[in-house]
Design a protein around this motif. Structure first.
Motif: not given
Length: 530
Positions: A315-322
């Motif tokens: 989920i943190e990765l998704l936020k970085q590449h949102l």
């Protein structure tokens, strides 16, 4: 050389085919002569086993010659290939490859990997059988051990990729025969070699942050010590990427064996920290591993992911590449869409209950809103199932319901829940409608229709009545024919009475009509009766 370079512009198709056939015949003859010369093969393999500095050039030439032989043998027919590979294996082909893996000479390593891949593509059981015999004869499998060390310590990333392909061919369950011997091979790999292969994630004390090996030095690791920091870092990233890819391959093909190993060593949680790396190829390899574990359709993997909260890093990765339209963003969205379409209830419940506030704010794609809808549908269905209000339709009806009014098949909200079509209250009243089919059809006929049904004639009279009814539209002539027919029946074939009019007879030319079958619609035409 003559065919492809010198004469390429001057020969026609027929000459080209002729030269190609001559080359193929020459190759067959060369392979047959070499595999039948035992003395020559023994001298060749003895040259490849030499390790002195003076023999370095001769050893390199020996491996290059072997690689050329394997290239020549590729286009041969299957019987010729089998005879060639078995002949070289019986003379100790794999024994000369044990030390070649650790050679500091790049051409030797390249020739070694090409030879091994050619052998595995032909018949992987040859090398597996040698490894099993080597295990029986000694306490350690030198060849497989050196292969894994080569993957971990080679300074050349191209050689790492070739060794990864060799290990993938060895571990491929599709080419494993279903017998105890091959099962023993996999068990041996998991018990004795997999810890070494996974050491970049399991043995942190043997590797520093830049990928320098802190354990017992090897020939390949000593070469890495002379590399620059950026080169060392690139080599270290390539090593971890190939190890993660091999682990994904094992998850796909080995089922319970690799699942137990991952759980026992908490390996998945150790690997998912690669989401914090800057290199995208590492992140994508890790995403592929997580996707493979979820797609294995194994509830033990799902419970393990929930227990360790392994989606936190994702989920943190998704936020970085949102809002970045890149491959990482697409891969993450595809993973969540896979969860929704397959309706993996354990993971959907875990994700929505823990991270619902995150999904509600991501609206640039519909995947996460649909994930919440799927969770609500599953929860309502679970409540209905607990209350005993689920009928035989099961999950099909659950897709049409929601918390307040439910959803239709496309996921759209319907409105307040009522006794309308599709609700459970309406289904409770369906018994009254079904009873309609249990009643006698005669009871449904009422009034004049019932009286007409009771007075309807039967048998031949019914046919005559139906026939006459069809003739009513023809007018007066139809009435004359009906009356004449009834009177002729009473008089036993006598002449027609004059009360109903005169009936035309055959040959009557008073109206200018003959016995013509095409004149049925004319007055007085003869009708053929049944």
């Amino acid at each position: 050389y003559l065919k492809d370079v010198v004469m390429a512009r001057y020969i026609d198709d027929v000459s080209f085919s002729t030269i190609r056939e001559l080359i193929a015949l020459n190759n067959v003859e060369i392979i047959a002569q070499i595999q039948g010369d035992s003395e020559f093969l023994d001298q060749l393999f003895a040259l490849c086993r030499k390790t002195g500095a003076k023999d370095a050039i001769g050893r390199r030439n020996g491996f290059l010659f072997l690689r050329e032989l394997f290239e020549i043998a590729k286009p041969l027919s299957m019987p010729h290939q089998m005879a060639f590979f078995r002949s070289l294996s019986s003379h100790g082909l794999f024994s000369i490859l044990e030390d070649a893996v650790q050679s500091p000479d790049g051409p030797i390593i390249s020739a070694y990997t090409d030879i091994t891949l050619s052998s595995l593509n032909h018949d992987p059981s040859l090398l597996r059988g040698y490894l099993l015999r080597e295990k029986t004869d000694s306490t350690q499998q030198k060849l497989l051990h050196n292969l894994i060390n080569g993957l971990l310590h080679y300074p050349d990333t191209g050689h790492k990729a070739q060794v990864t392909e060799i290990l993938r061919c060895l571990l491929d369950s599709a080419t494993l025969d279903q017998n105890p011997e091959q099962d023993y091979f996999l068990r041996m790999v998991y018990d004795e070699h997999l810890d070494t292969l996974m050491s970049p994630f399991l043995q942190d004390d043997k590797w520093d942050a830049d990928g320098r090996y802190l354990g017992e030095p090897t020939q390949a690791s000593t070469v890495k010590d002379k590399m620059e920091t950026w080169e060392l870092r690139e080599c270290w990233d390539a090593t971890r990427k190939h190890v993660v890819e091999l682990l994904s391959f094992c998850v796909e093909h080995h089922g319970q064996k690799i699942r137990n190993y991952i759980q026992r060593n908490n390996l998945l949680q150790r690997i998912l920290y690669l989401f914090n790396q800057r290199d995208k190829h590492l992140i994508l390899a890790t995403l592929k591993l997580l996707r493979q574990c979820i797609g294995a359709n194994d509830h033990i993997y799902h419970k393990y992911i929930v227990k360790k909260d392994l989606f936190a890093g994702l989920i943190e990765l998704l936020k970085q590449h949102l809002y970045r339209n890149n491959l990482i963003n697409s891969a993450v969205i595809e993973l969540f869409d896979f969860l929704r379409t397959k309706n993996i209830k354990v993971l959907i419940k875990y994700l929505v209950e823990k991270y619902r506030s995150v999904w509600e704010h991501i609206t640039y794609v519909e995947t996460f809103q649909q994930l919440i809808i799927k969770y609500d549908q599953n929860e309502e269905y679970a409540k209905d199932e607990a209350n005993g209000t689920v009928n035989m339709m099961g999950d099909t009806n659950a897709r049409n319901r929601g918390r307040d009014g439910g959803w239709n098949m496309m996921g759209a909200r319907r409105g307040p829940r009522s006794a309308g079509v599709g609700s459970f209250r309406s289904r409770l009243n369906d018994d009254d409608d079904d009873s309609y089919f249990d009643e006698d059809d005669d009871e449904d006929v009422q009034g004049p229709a019932k009286q007409a049904q009771e007075e309807a004639p039967e048998g031949l009279a019914a046919l005559t009545s139906t026939y006459d009814d069809e003739d009513d539209d023809e007018g007066k002539d139809g009435e004359i024919r009906s009356s004449a027919s009834l009177e002729s029946k009473d008089s036993g074939g006598s002449a027609n009475s004059s009360s109903g009019g005169k009936r035309p007879v055959e040959g009557d030319q008073s109206n200018g009509l003959m016995d013509d079958p095409l004149a049925e619609d004319a007055p007085g035409a003869k009708r053929t009766r049944v």
